[in-house]
Design an enzyme around this catalytic site. Structure first.
Site, PDB file in Angstrom:
ATOM      1  N   THR A   7      10.281  -8.058 -11.983  1.00 27.17           N
ATOM      2  CA  THR A   7       9.639  -9.215 -12.110  1.00 27.17           C
ATOM      3  C   THR A   7       8.147  -9.462 -11.198  1.00 27.17           C
ATOM      4  OG1 THR A   7      11.949 -10.146 -13.112  1.00 27.17           O
ATOM      5  CG2 THR A   7       9.903 -11.757 -12.483  1.00 27.17           C
TER       6      THR A   7
ATOM      7  N   CYS B  59       6.270   3.459  18.097  1.00 27.82           N
ATOM      8  CA  CYS B  59       6.836   3.358  18.972  1.00 27.82           C
ATOM      9  C   CYS B  59       8.353   3.738  18.736  1.00 27.82           C
ATOM     10  CB  CYS B  59       6.931   2.036  19.557  1.00 27.82           C
ATOM     11  SG  CYS B  59       7.950   1.684  21.136  1.00 27.82           S
TER      12      CYS B  59
ATOM     13  N   GLY C 202       0.750  -1.341   0.095  1.00 26.45           N
ATOM     14  CA  GLY C 202       0.136   0.015  -0.011  1.00 26.45           C
ATOM     15  C   GLY C 202       0.979   1.201  -0.053  1.00 26.45           C
ATOM     16  N   THR C 203       2.048   1.247   0.435  1.00 25.30           N
ATOM     17  CA  THR C 203       2.829   2.472   0.564  1.00 25.30           C
ATOM     18  C   THR C 203       3.327   2.825  -0.710  1.00 25.30           C
ATOM     19  OG1 THR C 203       3.478   1.646   2.977  1.00 25.30           O
ATOM     20  CG2 THR C 203       4.994   3.384   1.558  1.00 25.30           C
TER      21      THR C 203
ATOM     22  N   GLN D  54      -7.784   0.140   3.845  1.00 25.71           N
ATOM     23  CA  GLN D  54      -8.507  -0.771   5.186  1.00 25.71           C
ATOM     24  C   GLN D  54      -9.868  -1.132   4.749  1.00 25.71           C
ATOM     25  OE1 GLN D  54      -7.389  -1.745   7.902  1.00 25.71           O
ATOM     26  NE2 GLN D  54      -5.543  -0.766   8.100  1.00 25.71           N
TER      27      GLN D  54
ATOM     28  N   HIS E  52      -2.132  -7.584   2.394  1.00 24.54           N
ATOM     29  CA  HIS E  52      -2.072  -8.149   3.558  1.00 24.54           C
ATOM     30  C   HIS E  52      -2.982  -7.691   4.527  1.00 24.54           C
ATOM     31  CE1 HIS E  52       0.034  -5.142   6.299  1.00 24.54           C
ATOM     32  NE2 HIS E  52       0.278  -4.750   5.273  1.00 24.54           N
TER      33      HIS E  52
ATOM     34  N   ASN F  95      -7.318   4.121   9.567  1.00 26.43           N
ATOM     35  CA  ASN F  95      -6.887   2.916  10.101  1.00 26.43           C
ATOM     36  C   ASN F  95      -6.655   2.679  11.693  1.00 26.43           C
ATOM     37  OD1 ASN F  95      -4.724   4.577   9.018  1.00 26.43           O
ATOM     38  ND2 ASN F  95      -3.240   3.397  10.508  1.00 26.43           N
TER      39      ASN F  95
ATOM     40  N   SER G 127      -3.465  -3.085  -0.423  1.00 21.89           N
ATOM     41  CA  SER G 127      -2.692  -3.667   0.258  1.00 21.89           C
ATOM     42  C   SER G 127      -3.177  -5.247   0.579  1.00 21.89           C
ATOM     43  CB  SER G 127      -2.141  -3.058   1.414  1.00 21.89           C
ATOM     44  OG  SER G 127      -1.087  -3.845   1.903  1.00 21.89           O
TER      45      SER G 127
HETATM   46  N1  PLP Z   1      -2.740   3.021   4.199  1.00 22.07           N
HETATM   47  C1  PLP Z   1      -3.300   2.580   5.401  1.00 22.07           C
HETATM   48  C2  PLP Z   1      -4.758   3.346   5.553  1.00 22.07           C
HETATM   49  C3  PLP Z   1      -2.811   1.440   6.030  1.00 22.07           C
HETATM   50  O1  PLP Z   1      -3.830   1.281   7.168  1.00 22.07           O
HETATM   51  C4  PLP Z   1      -1.730   1.014   5.717  1.00 22.07           C
HETATM   52  C5  PLP Z   1      -1.011  -0.264   6.728  1.00 22.07           C
HETATM   53  O2  PLP Z   1      -1.294  -0.096   7.767  1.00 22.07           O
HETATM   54  C6  PLP Z   1      -1.025   1.310   4.499  1.00 22.07           C
HETATM   55  C7  PLP Z   1      -1.550   2.304   3.988  1.00 22.07           C
HETATM   56  C8  PLP Z   1       0.368   0.802   4.279  1.00 22.07           C
HETATM   57  O3  PLP Z   1       0.165  -0.369   3.476  1.00 22.07           O
HETATM   58  P1  PLP Z   1       1.345  -1.574   3.551  1.00 22.07           P
HETATM   59  O4  PLP Z   1       1.729  -1.799   4.883  1.00 22.07           O
HETATM   60  O5  PLP Z   1       1.106  -2.554   2.440  1.00 22.07           O
HETATM   61  O6  PLP Z   1       2.549  -0.623   3.050  1.00 22.07           O
END
Ligand code: PLP
Length: 386
Positions: free
Chosen positions: A239, A327, A74-75, A181, A203, A153, A201
């Protein structure tokens, strides 16, 4: 290793990989490990499975398969959308976002300010809500993109993305939403939302870490963030992570199938947990609007106690939860989301997030409700705060 039972209430951080998803990806680690870009049949067959997965994730958000760019997370998706908007419109050097975005957006925007761009971080109300009128007024002639998350989130609070996208469409400005989310919790329809870019994302929806996607609306100019080979139709070098892409496809189908469960059973569990805490523990209060909110998220402040202590004692009882605090070097910074909601630092430091998922049960909720009051009472008795 400890054999303690885990009570997992941190599904917004990451989710358990669904057994069906593991089964779907294993053949692509063991037998079908070819490169999907290869010209021989062994590779081409793998490429066919990437296409199938692309169609499945496209179906999750009602996009066309060609509008999907697989990324690593997601980042990367968030960074890529904003980067593309700036590079394809070099005369526009302003980005409009909010103060409560995930660091996947915020930190990139902060970096942009050091590179000579201007970023406006819109404030939110004490309930964590965004004023659409303020957003509209904040769009400037040099605004390249508006990037606003759909679901927070930390609090689960939803922003009116469809309305915000319509404002941007009227003003001729690109609109991106971080929808990381939302899968499995909200129906996602990019046509209805009418967004230009949308990040996911895998995961967060019971697939492995290390795979995400960026939806790029057909016709929107796109400049790749990672430049290399011609993968992803020239939109993302590298890839393809085939096993993870296949896993993402499988998880996307599960997310669609489980949407009703998340919105009825999981919502009911979350409400039971939240009401049980608010009714049973004096000095507890929800952070953020009750609705509109994700059906699985609860963020609660406990007067007179530090989240760090609560999380430690929950951990000892096998309960996984989190605070919105990052943290760093052993000290807990108050959550930027809660502080933007006009919570004082003490309240922000006294707040924890419980986020449920499809694998949570009523017995697990009961377990938390059984343990949490004692934990709070113990902490209040031992180390009263201010
Ligand atoms: N955006 C939101 C709202 C998220 O909650 C998160 C992950 O916690 C991310 C982006 C980032 O996703 P990733 O961990 O796949 O980079």
């Amino acid at each position: 290793m400890s054999q303690q039972t885990i009570y997992y209430f941190d599904n917004n951080a990451t989710t358990r990989v669904a057994p069906e998803v593991v089964d779907a990806m294993i053949p692509f680690l063991r037998e079908q490990w070819g490169n999907p870009s290869s010209t021989y049949d062994f590779g081409r067959q793998v490429g066919g499975h990437v296409d199938k997965a692309r169609a499945r994730v496209a179906a999750l958000i009602n996009a066309e398969p060609r509008e999907i760019v697989f990324t690593s997370c997601g980042t990367e998706s968030n960074n890529s959308a904003i980067h593309s908007a700036l590079v394809t419109q070099p005369e526009k050097r302003h980005v409009l976002t909010t103060a409560v975005e995930h660091s996947a957006n915020l930190k990139f925007c902060e970096y942009l300010t050091k590179r000579g761009y201007t970023v406006t971080f819109l404030p939110v109300t004490p309930d964590g809500e965004l004023d659409a009128e303020l957003l509209e007024k904040s769009i400037r002639p040099d605004t390249a993109i508006v990037s606003v998350m759909w679901a927070n989130n930390e609090t689960g609070v939803l922003f009116p993305v469809r309305e915000l996208a319509a404002i941007c469409r009227r003003k001729g400005v690109l609109f991106h939403t971080d929808a990381v989310q939302t899968p499995g919790k909200l129906k996602i329809d990019v046509r209805e939302l009418d967004v230009d870019f949308l990040s996911l994302s895998a995961h967060k929806l019971h697939a492995p870490k290390g795979i995400g996607l960026l939806y790029v609306k057909r016709g929107v100019k796109y400049q790749p963030y990672i430049i290399g080979g011609g993968q992803e139709r020239g939109r993302r070098g590298g890839t393809e992570n085939v096993a993870n892409i296949v896993a993402f496809g499988q998880a996307a189908e599960l997310a669609v199938a489980r949407l009703p469960d998340e919105n009825t059973r999981v919502r009911a569990l979350r409400d039971r947990l939240e009401e049980g805490i608010l009714d049973g523990i004096p000095g507890s209060a929800r952070n953020g609007a009750k609705e509109p909110r994700l059906p699985n998220t609860s963020n609660i402040a406990f007067e007179g106690v530090e989240a760090e202590g609560i999380l430690m004692l929950l951990d000892q009882a096998g309960i996984c939860a989190s605070s919105g605090s990052a943290c760093t070097t052993g000290s807990l910074d108050p959550s930027h989301v809660l502080t933007a909601m006009a919570c004082n630092a003490t309240r922000a430091r006294s707040s924890i997030r419980l986020s449920l998922g499809i694998y949570n049960t009523e017995a697990e909720v009961d377990y938390v409700l059984q343990h949490l009051p004692g934990i709070i009472a113990k902490l209040r008795a031992s180390a009263p705060v201010g």
